[in-house]
Scaffold this active site. Structure first.
Site, PDB file in Angstrom:
ATOM      1  N   ALA A 157      23.763  -7.434  39.192  1.00  0.00           N
ATOM      2  CA  ALA A 157      22.920  -7.111  40.318  1.00  0.00           C
ATOM      3  C   ALA A 157      21.841  -8.030  40.464  1.00  0.00           C
ATOM      4  CB  ALA A 157      22.444  -5.687  40.176  1.00  0.00           C
ATOM      5  N   ASP A 205      29.079 -10.620  44.595  1.00  0.00           N
ATOM      6  CA  ASP A 205      30.263 -10.635  43.708  1.00  0.00           C
ATOM      7  C   ASP A 205      31.224 -11.514  44.167  1.00  0.00           C
ATOM      8  OD1 ASP A 205      29.112  -9.051  41.785  1.00  0.00           O
ATOM      9  OD2 ASP A 205      29.860  -7.203  42.549  1.00  0.00           O
ATOM     10  N   GLY A 217      25.112  -3.964  49.946  1.00  0.00           N
ATOM     11  CA  GLY A 217      24.667  -4.016  48.398  1.00  0.00           C
ATOM     12  C   GLY A 217      23.568  -4.821  47.944  1.00  0.00           C
ATOM     13  N   PHE A 218      23.425  -5.181  46.673  1.00  0.00           N
ATOM     14  CA  PHE A 218      22.182  -6.006  46.345  1.00  0.00           C
ATOM     15  C   PHE A 218      21.871  -7.025  47.072  1.00  0.00           C
ATOM     16  CE2 PHE A 218      23.228  -3.240  42.873  1.00  0.00           C
ATOM     17  CZ  PHE A 218      21.879  -2.761  42.397  1.00  0.00           C
ATOM     18  N   GLU A 222      29.923   1.366  28.096  1.00  0.00           N
ATOM     19  CA  GLU A 222      29.154   2.389  28.538  1.00  0.00           C
ATOM     20  C   GLU A 222      29.809   3.547  28.763  1.00  0.00           C
ATOM     21  OE1 GLU A 222      25.118  -0.078  30.024  1.00  0.00           O
ATOM     22  OE2 GLU A 222      26.899   0.367  31.346  1.00  0.00           O
ATOM     23  N   GLY A 279      27.837  -6.253  54.323  1.00  0.00           N
ATOM     24  CA  GLY A 279      27.510  -5.696  53.067  1.00  0.00           C
ATOM     25  C   GLY A 279      26.183  -5.074  52.798  1.00  0.00           C
TER      26      GLY A 279
END
Length: 424
Positions: free
Chosen positions: A321, A305, A17-18, A176, A15
């Site tokens: 995040a 996550d 991601g962050f 949003e 992964g």
């Protein structure tokens, strides 16, 4: 204290991601580590701004960066684009759909999450989630394509359907998205159509709970709802979706005909967690030990996550995040310490530093919560802008997004309103 580990530790990270990227960056160019970063895409995605790609404010390069580019100076980090489909705990290797196998001494699983439908997976074919660039492009294409079709049609009922957007889920993403779409179409695109009254657009935000933004304090939730309603969003709380059919959202009270159904109501862990030697909850998430390793497997860590846990201060760790980044740093810190001391028996537990929550509500308005500080309105919006700019990956991203936001704010004309159809 045991003897120091002087060999090379092979670390495989699933992964980009962050969590995964932060772990790799903290191990970059560190002696004694050979790092392999695996991801099904070739880029790191700044997900908090993904909705702005979906609503045509930003383009993909503004919030996505090549993983190879980010890590090009990290001599001990190798990046592979591969979709990991298996984990062999005994052989200490993971396998990808490409047929390649990657051996490890330490494994970090940070594969992230995907859209979840609470067991109603058949709803997926009628909705669009928002977890990837592909999703964002699909959302943008669907909404803008519907507007084009609405201008062509002479059928009032069909035009009404095409100009109705239903967003399921009143969390930050739903809030949003709804605010951004109303302002994009009713405000920024009002001069773009000759036969279409864009003010007849209907954006319906459906939330099963009693209020939107449930993690926020009640006054901020109320402020957000009032602000959304002021700009034209139809907010429906305490409204449970019971079924979703083609172009139709069914609640306990009515059937809503619409042109687009956007799902922002839930997530679940990527399926790779099924290959881990541990229990999973209904959303496929796992609960690790305090140090983020799996029980009985100190060389396997999970982060981001796909984690469901409380930190050492007994505080729930949210799926955001900053939490994922902190987990990645924590794991790298443990590995560096153990490489130096050779001692893995005294690991420090993970402690989450809450950097607050925030959600933007249309143009120049937001809600921000950080400790005892609670902000709403324009000041909160400025704080939202500053914090998101600071979290972007590199200088180019920060400058690009700042210029795009400045132009969109001054001209009231977001510049990414393009979609592409496959040529027949």
């Amino acid at each position: 204290m045991s003897e120091k580990n002087t060999g090379v530790t092979k670390v495989v990270i699933i992964g980009g991601g962050f969590a995964g990227l932060e772990c790799a960056r903290n191990l970059a160019n560190k002696d004694g580590f050979e790092v392999t970063l695996l991801d099904r895409t070739n880029h790191h995605l700044f997900q908090p701004l993904l909705y702005q790609v979906a609503t045509a404010t930003l383009a993909a390069p503004d919030i996505a960066r090549s993983l190879r580019g980010i890590l090009e100076k990290s001599k001990n980090v190798t990046v592979f684009m591969d979709d990991i489909c298996g984990i062999d705990i005994d052989a200490k290797k993971v396998s990808g759909t490409s047929g390649q196998e990657y051996r490890y001494d330490t494994l970090v699983v940070a594969a992230g999450a995907k859209t979840g439908y609470f067991g109603n997976n058949h709803w997926e074919q009628h909705t669009i989630g928002l977890k990837s660039l592909s999703d964002a492009y699909s959302v943008r294409k669907k909404v803008l394509e519907n507007l084009e079709a609405a201008e062509r049609t002479d059928d009032p009922a069909e035009r009404k359907r095409l100009m109705t957007i239903v967003i399921v889920g009143g969390g930050p993403t739903g809030v949003e998205l709804s605010g951004a779409f109303v302002e994009l179409i009713k405000r920024s695109m009002r001069r773009n159509f000759r036969r279409l009254d864009v003010h007849s657009l209907k954006v319906i935000l459906v939330e099963a709970g009693p209020r939107i933004l449930p993690p926020y304090i009640e006054s901020n939730s109320a402020y957000a709802q009032k602000r959304l309603e002021k700009i034209g969003v139809d907010v429906r709380t305490s409204t449970m979706v019971t079924d979703i059919q083609p172009h139709t959202v069914i609640t306990k009270d009515e059937e809503i005909k619409c042109g687009a159904i956007l799902w922002a109501a839930g997530i679940e862990a990527e399926g790779i967690t099924a290959h881990l030697p541990c229990e999973r909850n209904r959303a496929g998430k796992v609960t690790p030990e305090a140090d983020l390793s799996l029980t009985g497997h100190p060389n396997i860590f999970v982060a981001g996550d796909l984690v469901f846990m409380k930190d050492i201060a007994d505080k729930p760790v949210p799926g955001v995040a900053p939490a994922a980044s902190q987990m990645g740093r924590h794991i790298a810190k443990l590995l560096l310490k153990e490489k130096k001391t050779g001692n893995s028996s005294d690991r420090q537990g993970f402690k989450y530093l809450d950097k607050g929550s925030m959600a933007i509500i249309g143009r120049s308005q937001a809600v921000v919560e950080f400790g005892k500080m609670k902000l709403t309105g324009f000041i909160a919006w400025l704080a939202w802008l500053f914090i998101h700019i600071m979290f972007l990956v590199d200088f180019r991203s920060k400058v690009g997004v700042l210029l795009q936001w400045s132009w969109a704010y001054i001209s009231d004309a977001p510049g990414a309103r393009v979609f592409v159809n496959k040529r027949k």
